[in-house]
Design an enzyme around this catalytic site. Structure first.
Site, PDB file in Angstrom:
ATOM      1  N   LYS A  78      30.099   5.329  11.325  1.00  0.00           N
ATOM      2  CA  LYS A  78      28.665   5.887  11.057  1.00  0.00           C
ATOM      3  C   LYS A  78      28.067   4.872  10.207  1.00  0.00           C
ATOM      4  O   LYS A  78      27.359   4.212  10.895  1.00  0.00           O
ATOM      5  CB  LYS A  78      29.187   7.218  10.564  1.00  0.00           C
ATOM      6  CG  LYS A  78      29.992   8.053  11.335  1.00  0.00           C
ATOM      7  CD  LYS A  78      30.243   9.488  10.737  1.00  0.00           C
ATOM      8  CE  LYS A  78      31.494  10.069  11.516  1.00  0.00           C
ATOM      9  NZ  LYS A  78      31.436  10.245  12.836  1.00  0.00           N
ATOM     10  N   HIS A 103      31.411  10.846   6.412  1.00  0.00           N
ATOM     11  CA  HIS A 103      29.732  10.729   6.255  1.00  0.00           C
ATOM     12  C   HIS A 103      29.175  10.081   4.924  1.00  0.00           C
ATOM     13  O   HIS A 103      27.996  10.134   4.787  1.00  0.00           O
ATOM     14  CB  HIS A 103      28.938  12.264   6.638  1.00  0.00           C
ATOM     15  CG  HIS A 103      29.509  12.598   7.771  1.00  0.00           C
ATOM     16  ND1 HIS A 103      28.525  12.327   9.000  1.00  0.00           N
ATOM     17  CD2 HIS A 103      30.712  13.047   8.397  1.00  0.00           C
ATOM     18  CE1 HIS A 103      29.090  12.825  10.074  1.00  0.00           C
ATOM     19  NE2 HIS A 103      30.595  13.248   9.823  1.00  0.00           N
ATOM     20  N   SER A 133      30.220  17.521   7.693  1.00  0.00           N
ATOM     21  CA  SER A 133      29.259  16.880   8.726  1.00  0.00           C
ATOM     22  C   SER A 133      28.250  17.847   9.471  1.00  0.00           C
ATOM     23  O   SER A 133      27.198  17.445  10.090  1.00  0.00           O
ATOM     24  CB  SER A 133      30.124  16.313   9.513  1.00  0.00           C
ATOM     25  OG  SER A 133      31.083  17.503  10.291  1.00  0.00           O
TER      26      SER A 133
HETATM   27  C1  LIG Z   1      34.002  14.303   8.729  1.00  0.00           C
HETATM   28  C2  LIG Z   1      34.377  13.425   9.879  1.00  0.00           C
HETATM   29  N1  LIG Z   1      35.751  12.764   9.921  1.00  0.00           N
HETATM   30  C3  LIG Z   1      36.077  12.017  10.920  1.00  0.00           C
HETATM   31  C4  LIG Z   1      35.405  11.740  11.972  1.00  0.00           C
HETATM   32  C5  LIG Z   1      35.748  10.800  13.159  1.00  0.00           C
HETATM   33  O1  LIG Z   1      35.379   9.534  12.922  1.00  0.00           O
HETATM   34  P1  LIG Z   1      35.378   8.568  14.320  1.00  0.00           P
HETATM   35  O2  LIG Z   1      34.039   8.851  14.838  1.00  0.00           O
HETATM   36  O3  LIG Z   1      35.373   7.272  13.588  1.00  0.00           O
HETATM   37  O4  LIG Z   1      36.287   8.878  15.075  1.00  0.00           O
HETATM   38  C6  LIG Z   1      34.048  12.418  12.104  1.00  0.00           C
HETATM   39  C7  LIG Z   1      33.329  12.226  13.506  1.00  0.00           C
HETATM   40  O5  LIG Z   1      32.376  12.706  13.659  1.00  0.00           O
HETATM   41  C8  LIG Z   1      33.625  13.173  11.101  1.00  0.00           C
HETATM   42  O6  LIG Z   1      32.742  13.906  11.275  1.00  0.00           O
END
Ligand SMILES: Cc1ncc(COP(=O)(O)O)c(C=O)c1O
Length: 397
Positions: A244, A213, A185
């Site tokens: 997202k 992502h 991310s």
């Molecule tokens: C790689 C990754 N996994 C999981 C999440 C968490 O997802 P959520 O925003 O649905 O809680 C994020 C959130 O930024 C993320 O970047």
């Protein structure tokens, strides 16, 4: 009315001042109107390079209409955890749809991607087990590792050879789990999934991949990096988020029926938390259909991202190993990143500075998040602003 800090919390003010001194204190900013490529922030209109709404679905009227219809039908709140009475028709439809979309036997919804990651890891491993995690994995995966109480070994970012050495060490662990983001991310680079799959198979380890992502963006059908690489059938635990590219809120795990049964029974954020409101599930359901029917969104986004990466690299920017719609401009020190972000903002462009602890020391960057809503003209404005002097700011010692 202001309430003075209670004496027992005085340490918080000291810690906040320390964050101020280091330039690391974060502030909330308030968006007006909808999330989109052009947005109002604290009353000012900016071009938005700071959202995960990769396909421009967060403010799509079809999602809002689906949510409104579900709210009328099933009410807004879900009122209980899924195992009590919180699980409704729309949740079931979405889970079936997600399983079909992912080509798995089953899928289970969580109220966020964070909960899906943390809850799944802690349900799969515990004391006496081993979890192996990429050092740049998302905080939700890292927290899941900690919560699980399993032994945790972190391997250098993307370093599957080191992972192989860790797996080869003799040990007495009952179960072993490898966890990784598919698309990282902050760096916008891709995990070496083919190598991880091989290692997991060779060493009899479980493999869990978080496609947060990449869902909706990568792969011919938008199922993520595993689909893009033709590896889906070899990754038994696949996590995605609905927050997202899908434009709603929530997380899911797709896999075998028994995996899902186990999570429903043992993942604590699933068992002990209220089910997501049905309207969120309805919006996600509408979005998954759009992702299937409108491939031009992901195709257009990835083409534009490749073009932007090419142009920025040609201008001498350090993009790290970005290979996606997430494009960091690595500038090193936090104050440089902050100055550059501010200079862009003065020119009407919102590109956030990412500083430690979100990234390691020395890797502060500006994080460009490209979405389907960005036009060629918006990208041109960004490139020109960077060329027109902002870049010098970033390089001043
Ligand atoms: C790689 C990754 N996994 C999981 C999440 C968490 O997802 P959520 O925003 O649905 O809680 C994020 C959130 O930024 C993320 O970047």
């Amino acid at each position: 009315m202001s309430s003075p800090t209670h004496a027992s919390l005085a340490w918080i003010d000291e810690e906040l001042s320390s964050l101020d001194r280091q330039g690391l204190r974060r502030q909330l900013r308030c968006r007006g109107g909808a999330q989109s490529a052009r947005l109002l922030l604290d009353g000012r209109e900016l071009i938005n390079f700071a959202s995960n709404d990769y396909l421009g679905l967060a403010s799509d009227p079809r999602l809002a209409a689906a949510a409104a219809a579900a709210a009328t039908r099933e009410g807004w709140g879900s009122g209980a955890s899924p195992l009590i009475t919180g699980y409704a028709e729309t949740h079931r439809r979405l889970e079936r749809h997600l399983a079909e979309f992912e080509g798995t036997e089953s899928a289970v919804l969580f109220s966020s991607g964070f909960a899906a990651n943390a809850g799944t890891i802690a349900a799969l491993v515990g004391r006496g087990d081993l979890v192996l995690t990429d050092c740049k994995n998302h905080a939700s995966l890292l927290d899941g590792c900690r919560l699980s109480r399993a032994d945790v070994r972190s391997y250098a970012h993307g370093d599957w050879q080191q992972l192989g050495r860790l797996l080869s060490r003799p040990g007495t662990h009952r179960r072993r789990l490898i966890v990784t983001d598919s698309l990282f991310s902050m760096d916008g680079d891709l995990a070496p999934l083919a190598e991880l799959v091989e290692l997991a198979d060779r060493h009899g380890a479980m493999l869990m991949v978080d496609e947060a992502h990449a869902t909706g963006v990568f792969g011919p059908q938008g199922r993520g990096l595993a689909e893009h690489l033709g590896l889906e059938g070899r990754i038994p635990i696949r996590v995605g988020t609905l927050s997202k590219a899908v434009g709603s809120l929530g997380g899911f795990v797709a896999g075998s029926r028994s995996l899902v049964e186990w999570l429903i029974n043992r993942a604590r954020p699933y068992v002990f938390s209220t089910a997501m409101p049905a309207p969120l599930a309805a919006a996600a359901l509408a979005a998954v259909e759009i992702i299937r029917d409108e491939p031009h969104r992901r195709e257009g986004l990835l083409t534009r991202a490749a073009e932007l990466r090419r142009l920025l690299a040609a201008e001498g920017w350090n993009l790290g190993r970005s290979a996606s719609q997430i494009i960091p401009l690595v500038v090193g020190q936090p104050d440089r990143a902050v100055r550059l972000s501010q200079a862009l903002r003065d020119r009407g462009l919102l590109v956030p500075a990412i500083r430690p602890p979100t990234v390691p020391e020395g890797e502060a960057c500006l994080r460009i998040s490209l979405t389907y809503g960005h036009t060629a003209e918006m990208l041109q404005r960004l490139i020109e602003a960077l060329r027109g002097g902002c870049d010098k700011l970033a390089r001043v010692e």
